[in-house]
Design a protein around this motif. Structure first.
Motif, PDB file in Angstrom:
ATOM      1  N   MET A  96       0.817  -1.214   0.000  1.00 28.63           N
ATOM      2  CA  MET A  96       0.000   0.000   0.000  1.00 28.63           C
ATOM      3  C   MET A  96       0.858   1.274   0.000  1.00 28.63           C
ATOM      4  SD  MET A  96      -3.341   0.240   0.034  1.00 28.63           S
ATOM      5  CE  MET A  96      -4.020  -1.121   0.958  1.00 28.63           C
ATOM      6  N   ILE A  97       1.817   1.322   0.913  1.00 29.66           N
ATOM      7  CA  ILE A  97       2.624   2.540   1.038  1.00 29.66           C
ATOM      8  C   ILE A  97       3.599   2.655  -0.132  1.00 29.66           C
ATOM      9  CG2 ILE A  97       4.352   3.700   2.471  1.00 29.66           C
ATOM     10  CD1 ILE A  97       2.886   2.602   4.908  1.00 29.66           C
ATOM     11  N   LEU A 100       1.818   4.098  -3.096  1.00 30.29           N
ATOM     12  CA  LEU A 100       1.629   5.551  -2.995  1.00 30.29           C
ATOM     13  C   LEU A 100       2.929   6.283  -3.337  1.00 30.29           C
ATOM     14  CD1 LEU A 100      -0.553   6.197   0.165  1.00 30.29           C
ATOM     15  CD2 LEU A 100      -1.030   6.906  -2.186  1.00 30.29           C
ATOM     16  N   LEU A 114       6.367   9.024   3.740  1.00 31.45           N
ATOM     17  CA  LEU A 114       5.974   7.634   3.533  1.00 31.45           C
ATOM     18  C   LEU A 114       7.175   6.714   3.692  1.00 31.45           C
ATOM     19  CD1 LEU A 114       3.596   8.088   0.487  1.00 31.45           C
ATOM     20  CD2 LEU A 114       2.932   7.262   2.743  1.00 31.45           C
ATOM     21  N   GLY A 117       7.660   5.724   6.986  1.00 30.13           N
ATOM     22  CA  GLY A 117       6.539   4.979   7.560  1.00 30.13           C
ATOM     23  C   GLY A 117       5.763   5.825   8.562  1.00 30.13           C
ATOM     24  N   ALA A 119       3.015   8.045  10.307  1.00 27.59           N
ATOM     25  CA  ALA A 119       1.569   8.174  10.208  1.00 27.59           C
ATOM     26  C   ALA A 119       1.262   9.559   9.654  1.00 27.59           C
ATOM     27  CB  ALA A 119       0.961   8.029  11.590  1.00 27.59           C
ATOM     28  N   LEU A 120       0.170   9.624   8.890  1.00 30.08           N
ATOM     29  CA  LEU A 120      -0.137  10.878   8.223  1.00 30.08           C
ATOM     30  C   LEU A 120      -1.273  11.608   8.917  1.00 30.08           C
ATOM     31  CD1 LEU A 120       0.009   9.398   4.693  1.00 30.08           C
ATOM     32  CD2 LEU A 120       1.449  11.270   5.451  1.00 30.08           C
TER      33      LEU A 120
END
Lengths: 289, 367
Positions: A96-97, A100, A114, A117, A119-120
Motif C-alpha cells: 500500500m505505502i 503511494l 511515507l 513509515g 503516520a499521516l
C-alpha cells in the motif's frame, strides 16, 4: 454538456461480454493512429467529447490534439481518474505505502514521510489527494477538460468504506485548482447521491448504468428512477444497451424519455455505429450541441 | 431484521479494503475494522466513522461480534480463524485457506462441531459463467469428460525486485497460492480431489523467493485428466484471466469470467435450453443484481451469502465452506510435493472403465 459522449473502453481491451473480443480490440487499437482514426470519425460526425480514463496511452491522444489546435478546435476531454489497474497492480507489487510512493514526486515531502513509515495527519491526506489529482491531470495541460470524473472503482470503494470526505476533497480541488465541474462514475447511483448530498454537494453530475432492463443498476431500478425524477442529480447514462441486450433505437428512445438524464456515453469502433448512434440521439434527444 | 450483525474485517490490504467496503455497505451489518498497519488505521480513523482496532486479540476480547472476515496474509489465517471459532464467531476467510491443509481440516471440523458458518473467498464460484459450467457438468450433458485445461494468466510480477508478503514463501506468497488456487478450486468444485498429481513445475521468472508460473497434470480415477497452466508475469492480460476448457464425448465447454461457450454434438434432455452446436451464454445474463457493486457481482454475492446464512440461521455456508477450501489446499500441497520430489503424488490411475460414466466421476454434493 454535449448529449452524446464518446467512451474509451473499446480502445483498451475492455469488453464486458468476451475476452476474445477484448483481445481483438486491444490488437486493433495497439497503435495510437488506430484510436485517432476512430476519434476523427466521431469528431467529424459531431461527437466532440471524449470521456476517457487517465490511462498512459491517453497522453498520446492528448499530444495529438494539442499539436493540431485547428483540426481539433472543439475537441473536449472528460478525464476519468484514476486508472484503477495502474494502482491495483502497484499495490500488489509494492504494498500500500510503496504504491503511494510510486505515484508521488520522488523528492517531495510526502514521499519522504511515507519512506519513514510516518503516520499521516488529516491535512496530509488532503494534500496527497490533491497532488495525485494534479499528477493525473498533467497529460491534459492546455486542453479543454470542463468536467472531471472519479472513476467508478475508486468512487465505490470510498463510498463503501464511508470515506466520502475524499469525494468532497476532489470536488473542491477540481473546482478551485482546475476550474472544472467535478463528477463521479458509480455502479451505485442512489447510494452515492445521498452520500454526496451529506457532504454538501448539491445536484452532482453522476455517470452510472441507466438502461431499460435495470442491468447493473445496484440499489435497484426503482431507486434510480426516483433519483432521476427528483431533480437532485445531473445524470449521464452508460451501458444504455445493457451490454447488447437492448436494441439501440429502443434503448435511446427510452433514455430520452427520462427526466434528469443530460447525456449518454457510448463506445464504438466503426463509423457505422458511431453515425447511427449520433442520428438516434439527435432524433430522440434533440440536436446534440 | 431487529439487530444488525456485528462483523469485523481483519486485514486492510487489497482484498481486505474491498471486503470492508462491501460489508460496510451491506444493510444488515455493523462493521468494525482491524489492521496492524498504522498508515491504514490513521487514514481511516481520521476520515471515516469506522471503529478500528490495531490488535486482533484486543478486538476479540473487547467486542461482542457475530462474525469476522479474515483478509490477512495467508500464513496468519490458521491461528486467527481458530481464535475466532473458539470465541463462537462465524468466519469468512480469504483464500488460500491454510498453508497446511491438515490445519485447515481441523478448523473445518471445529467450525462444524460448533455449528458456525464458515466460508472461504473463492469468488469464481459466484461468477455466472462458472456457475453455468458447473451446472452443465453436473447435468452429464458432455457425456464422459476426459480432457480438461485450467488456466490463469495476469500481470502481477513484471520485473525483479519486489517486497511484499505475496513474494515471500513463508507468508504464503507465490503464483500457486495467489493465482493457481482459483482454477484449482474450480477443478475441485467440478471433480473433487485429484487422485494423482504429476508433471508439476513451479518456476520463478522474476521473483527470487517464490514461483511465478505453475504447471501440473491432475488425474481423477474414472474421471478426466486436467492440465493446469498458470502464469502471473503475463502483461498481455489487463487483469487476472481464468479459463476452464472441458472436452467430453458429447461436446466441449469453455468458461471464463465473461462467458460460457457450450458445443453439444447432440442435444440432451438434461439441458433442454441448449441445442446441438454452439451456444454462448454471458455472465451479464447469468448474474443476479447485487445490493452494492464493487469490481464485480461475485465479490458482493459471496459476502451476501455469508451474511445471509448467519442472519437466517442457516446450517452451513451455501458454497466454499472450509472443507471444500481444504480440498484446494490439499491439491496445492500435492503439487508442491510433486514439484519438490519429482515423484508423482497419489494413487496410480486404474484402467479407465469403457462404460460411459455419466455422473459416477462427478463429485456429489457434500462429498
Amino acid at each position: 454538456m454535449d448529449k452524446l459522449l464518446f467512451g474509451d473502453n473499446q480502445f483498451f481491451g475492455i469488453n464486458h461480454m468476451s475476452e476474445e473480443k477484448a483481445r481483438a480490440q486491444a490488437m486493433r487499437f495497439q497503435k495510437t493512429d488506430a484510436i485517432m482514426d476512430v476519434l476523427d470519425i466521431a469528431y467529424d460526425t459531431g461527437v466532440r467529447t471524449f470521456m476517457c480514463t487517465t490511462h498512459d496511452r491517453i497522453s498520446e491522444i492528448a499530444d495529438r490534439v494539442r499539436a493540431n489546435p485547428n483540426r481539433y478546435a472543439d475537441f473536449t476531454f472528460y478525464p476519468c481518474m484514476p486508472y484503477a489497474h495502474k494502482y491495483a497492480n502497484a499495490v500488489t507489487e509494492h504494498g500500500m505505502i510503496g504504491a503511494l510512493r510510486q505515484f508521488m514526486p520522488e523528492d517531495g515531502l510526502f514521499s519522504t514521510a511515507l519512506a519513514g513509515g510516518k503516520a499521516l495527519a488529516t491535512k496530509d491526506v488532503d494534500g496527497m489527494a490533491k497532488l495525485l489529482i494534479d499528477m493525473e491531470m498533467k497529460m491534459f495541460a492546455g486542453l479543454k477538460t470542463p468536467v472531471i470524473f472519479v472513476q467508478n472503482v475508486f468512487t465505490d470503494l470510498l463510498l463503501g468504506m464511508g470515506f466520502t470526505r475524499a469525494l468532497r476533497i476532489f470536488h473542491d480541488h477540481i473546482r478551485e485548482k482546475h476550474g472544472a465541474e467535478p463528477a463521479y462514475i458509480t455502479m451505485n447511483m442512489p447510494m452515492l447521491l445521498e452520500a454526496l448530498e451529506s457532504e454538501g454537494i448539491k445536484r452532482p453530475i453522476i455517470c452510472s448504468n441507466i438502461n431499460k432492463i435495470g442491468f447493473r443498476m445496484s440499489g435497484g431500478y426503482d431507486a434510480y428512477l426516483d433519483a432521476l425524477k427528483s431533480g437532485r442529480v445531473r445524470a449521464i447514462a452508460m451501458s444504455v444497451y445493457a451490454s447488447g441486450a437492448i436494441p439501440a433505437e429502443e434503448a435511446i428512445e427510452w433514455i430520452a424519455g427520462l427526466p434528469g438524464v443530460e447525456a449518454l456515453v457510448f463506445g464504438a469502433s466503426s463509423a457505422g455505429n458511431i453515425r447511427h448512434t449520433k442520428q438516434l440521439v439527435d432524433h430522440y434527444m434533440g440536436e446534440a450541441a | 431484521m431487529d439487530k444488525k450483525l456485528k462483523i469485523a474485517v481483519v486485514g486492510l490490504g487489497k482484498m481486505g479494503l474491498s471486503h470492508y467496503a462491501l460489508v460496510n455497505a451491506h444493510p444488515d451489518t455493523e462493521t468494525i475494522a482491524c489492521d496492524a498497519s498504522s498508515f491504514m488505521v490513521d487514514v481511516l480513523s481520521k476520515n471515516t466513522s469506522a471503529k478500528i482496532y490495531t490488535d486482533y486479540d484486543t478486538l476479540l476480547s473487547n467486542e461482542t461480534l457475530d462474525a469476522v472476515v479474515i483478509a490477512t496474509p495467508s500464513r496468519a489465517h490458521g491461528p486467527m480463524v481458530r481464535a475466532a471459532l473458539e470465541k463462537g464467531l462465524h468466519v469468512f476467510c480469504e483464500k488460500p485457506f491454510c498453508l497446511d491443509w491438515e490445519e485447515g481440516q481441523e478448523l473445518a471440523e471445529l467450525a462444524q462441531s460448533k455449528g458456525l458458518i464458515n466460508q472461504v473467498g473463492y469468488h469464481y464460484r459466484y461468477v455466472g459463467a462458472f456457475q453455468e459450467l458447473h451446472r452443465i457438468l453436473s447435468s452429464g450433458a458432455l457425456g464422459t469428460v476426459t480432457h480438461v485445461l485450467a488456466e490463469a494468466y495476469g500481470p502481477v510480477v513484471l520485473r525483479p525486485k519486489r517486497q511484499t508478503w505475496r513474494t515471500r514463501k513463508s507468508e504464503g506468497g507465490g503464483c500457486l497460492f495467489d493465482y493457481a488456487a482459483h482454477p484449482i478450486n474450480l477443478l475441485n468444485w467440478c471433480f473433487g480431489l485429484p487422485d494423482l498429481v504429476s508433471g508439476s513445475a513451479m518456476n520463478s521468472v522474476f521473483s527470487t523467493d517464490v514461483d511465478d508460473e505453475v504447471f501440473s497434470t491432475l488425474r481423477w480415477n474414472d474421471g478426466p485428466t486436467a492440465q493446469l497452466s498458470v502464469n502471473w508475469c503475463d502483461e498481455s492480460h489487463r487483469k487476472m484471466s481464468t479459463k476452464i476448457s472441458v472436452i467430453g464425448t458429447n461436446g466441449r465447454v469453455n468458461a471464463d469470467r465473461q462467458e460460457c461457450q457450450l458445443y453439444l454434438r447432440q442435444q440432451v434432455d438434461a439441458l433442454p435450453e441448449y441445442e446441438a452446436g454452439w451456444t454462448v451464454r454471458y455472465t451479464t445474463e447469468l448474474t443476479d443484481e447485487v445490493w452494492f457493486y464493487l469490481r464485480g457481482e461475485e465479490y458482493s454475492a459471496q459476502l451476501d451469502a455469508f451474511i445471509s446464512a448467519i442472519r437466517d440461521g442457516a446450517p452451513e455456508a451455501t458454497e466454499n465452506d472450509f472443507h471444500s477450501a481444504t480440498e484446494t489446499d490439499r491439491t496445492m500441497a500435492m503439487i508442491i510435493r510433486n514439484n519438490e520430489t519429482g515423484v508423482s503424488v497419489g494413487e496410480p490411475p486404474k484402467p479407465r472403465t469403457s462404460e460411459p460414466a455419466k455422473r459416477s466421476w462427478f463429485r456429489r454434493a457434500g462429498a
